[in-house]
Design an enzyme around this catalytic site. Structure first.
Site, PDB file in Angstrom:
ATOM      1  N   HIS A   1     -30.677  31.320 -39.041  1.00 48.01           N
ATOM      2  CA  HIS A   1     -29.986  32.140 -40.035  1.00 48.01           C
ATOM      3  C   HIS A   1     -30.552  33.556 -40.162  1.00 48.01           C
ATOM      4  O   HIS A   1     -29.836  34.541 -40.012  1.00 48.01           O
ATOM      5  CB  HIS A   1     -30.008  31.477 -41.412  1.00 48.01           C
ATOM      6  CG  HIS A   1     -29.387  32.312 -42.479  1.00 48.01           C
ATOM      7  ND1 HIS A   1     -30.104  33.193 -43.268  1.00 48.01           N
ATOM      8  CD2 HIS A   1     -28.092  32.451 -42.856  1.00 48.01           C
ATOM      9  CE1 HIS A   1     -29.279  33.826 -44.093  1.00 48.01           C
ATOM     10  NE2 HIS A   1     -28.055  33.395 -43.870  1.00 48.01           N
TER      11      HIS A   1
ATOM     12  N   GLU B   1     -21.123  31.250 -37.760  1.00 48.66           N
ATOM     13  CA  GLU B   1     -21.280  32.635 -38.222  1.00 48.66           C
ATOM     14  C   GLU B   1     -22.006  33.457 -37.176  1.00 48.66           C
ATOM     15  O   GLU B   1     -23.089  33.093 -36.727  1.00 48.66           O
ATOM     16  CB  GLU B   1     -22.050  32.688 -39.540  1.00 48.66           C
ATOM     17  CG  GLU B   1     -22.229  34.124 -40.031  1.00 48.66           C
ATOM     18  CD  GLU B   1     -22.995  34.249 -41.328  1.00 48.66           C
ATOM     19  OE1 GLU B   1     -23.377  35.387 -41.666  1.00 48.66           O
ATOM     20  OE2 GLU B   1     -23.208  33.228 -42.000  1.00 48.66           O
TER      21      GLU B   1
ATOM     22  N   ASP C   1     -25.413  29.317 -37.892  1.00 52.03           N
ATOM     23  CA  ASP C   1     -25.532  30.740 -37.599  1.00 52.03           C
ATOM     24  C   ASP C   1     -26.051  30.942 -36.182  1.00 52.03           C
ATOM     25  O   ASP C   1     -26.937  30.204 -35.739  1.00 52.03           O
ATOM     26  CB  ASP C   1     -26.521  31.395 -38.571  1.00 52.03           C
ATOM     27  CG  ASP C   1     -26.268  30.976 -40.013  1.00 52.03           C
ATOM     28  OD1 ASP C   1     -25.453  31.623 -40.673  1.00 52.03           O
ATOM     29  OD2 ASP C   1     -26.883  29.983 -40.471  1.00 52.03           O
TER      30      ASP C   1
ATOM     31  N   HIS D   1     -23.792  23.305 -45.169  1.00 52.08           N
ATOM     32  CA  HIS D   1     -24.369  24.636 -44.958  1.00 52.08           C
ATOM     33  C   HIS D   1     -25.664  24.546 -44.153  1.00 52.08           C
ATOM     34  O   HIS D   1     -26.643  23.966 -44.603  1.00 52.08           O
ATOM     35  CB  HIS D   1     -24.643  25.276 -46.324  1.00 52.08           C
ATOM     36  CG  HIS D   1     -25.125  26.678 -46.258  1.00 52.08           C
ATOM     37  ND1 HIS D   1     -26.340  27.073 -46.776  1.00 52.08           N
ATOM     38  CD2 HIS D   1     -24.546  27.800 -45.753  1.00 52.08           C
ATOM     39  CE1 HIS D   1     -26.492  28.376 -46.604  1.00 52.08           C
ATOM     40  NE2 HIS D   1     -25.422  28.842 -45.995  1.00 52.08           N
TER      41      HIS D   1
END
Length: 245
Positions: free
Chosen positions: A58, A111, A45, A14
């Site tokens: 992020h 993402e 991200d 992550h």
């Protein structure tokens, strides 16, 4: 045929394999190098800056990570270079830098992050990924972003980020309902669902797991891991050393 096996072959790091205690911040080049060293697929991200640069970060705001109260989409890339990640030497990386570093060594789970959907981020991202030879998948909380890829890049592996959203008050009711709705996923025809482990177990995920890959986010300790692994095909994790044999 799409190859989604890389999303379940190893735990997914992550925001990279980061650890602030040893000076490796999230979504940094150092965190991505460390993930590659341990052969972990990388979740990251992407935002689009004011001058249309794709950057890996992020939050919508720089405050938590860089200590300055600015919206990332309102900044140019040169402005962002003034700031460091968590008082380390590391800067917010360009997405192109990360692609060059990873170069197919591990898979990428990307993402898309937008305050308002207009398709610009998706177009810029596709320009970079169309010529990238490594494995990657796209995911988003925003169904419109996932739908853009369904319409314009059918060959891309795509997933819906979802939850019951009881823990997130910042998401509008409309987006909550769309992102957690079975109908939305039927329309989007996703290849996988990334689901909030805090909302597990539930009937929705139990049903969907019969037909598609389920990823769980975000694992931060062994207790989370032991719970979520029962309901998911793979997990998006931090503190990776806690789950290695």
């Amino acid at each position: 045929m799409k190859n989604i096996n890389f999303l379940k072959c190893n735990l997914i790091a992550h925001r990279g394999y980061h650890d602030k205690k040893i000076g490796i911040p999230e979504n940094s080049i150092a965190a991505f190098k460390r993930a590659i060293r341990y052969n972990y697929p990388i979740e990251l991200d992407v935002h689009l800056t004011k001058d249309n640069k794709l950057v890996v970060f992020h939050d919508n705001n720089l405050k938590r990570v860089c200590g300055v109260n600015k919206i990332i989409e309102n900044c140019t890339y040169n402005e962002l270079l003034k700031y460091n990640l968590f008082n380390t030497k590391y800067k917010i990386p360009l997405f192109e830098e990360v692609l060059k570093l990873v170069d197919g060594k591990v898979g990428l789970l990307i993402e898309t992050k937008t305050s308002k959907f207009n398709g610009k981020l998706e177009k810029e991202l596709s320009k970079r990924l169309d010529n990238y030879n490594g494995l990657f998948a796209i995911q988003s909380f925003n169904p419109m972003s996932v739908l853009w890829f369904k319409k314009n890049r059918k060959n891309y592996i795509r997933g819906l980020l979802s939850s019951d959203f009881k823990h997130d008050k910042s998401v509008s009711n409309l987006r909550k309902n769309l992102a957690k709705c079975v109908i939305a996923d039927i329309i989007l025809k996703t290849d996988f669902i990334s689901y909030d482990i805090r909302a597990l177990p539930n009937r929705y995920i139990r049903t969907k797991r019969k037909s598609k890959l389920i990823l769980g986010w975000t694992i931060r300790n062994k207790k989370n891991y032991d719970k979520a692994i029962k309901y998911c095909d793979n997990l998006i994790c931090e503190n990776m050393e806690k789950y290695r044999d």
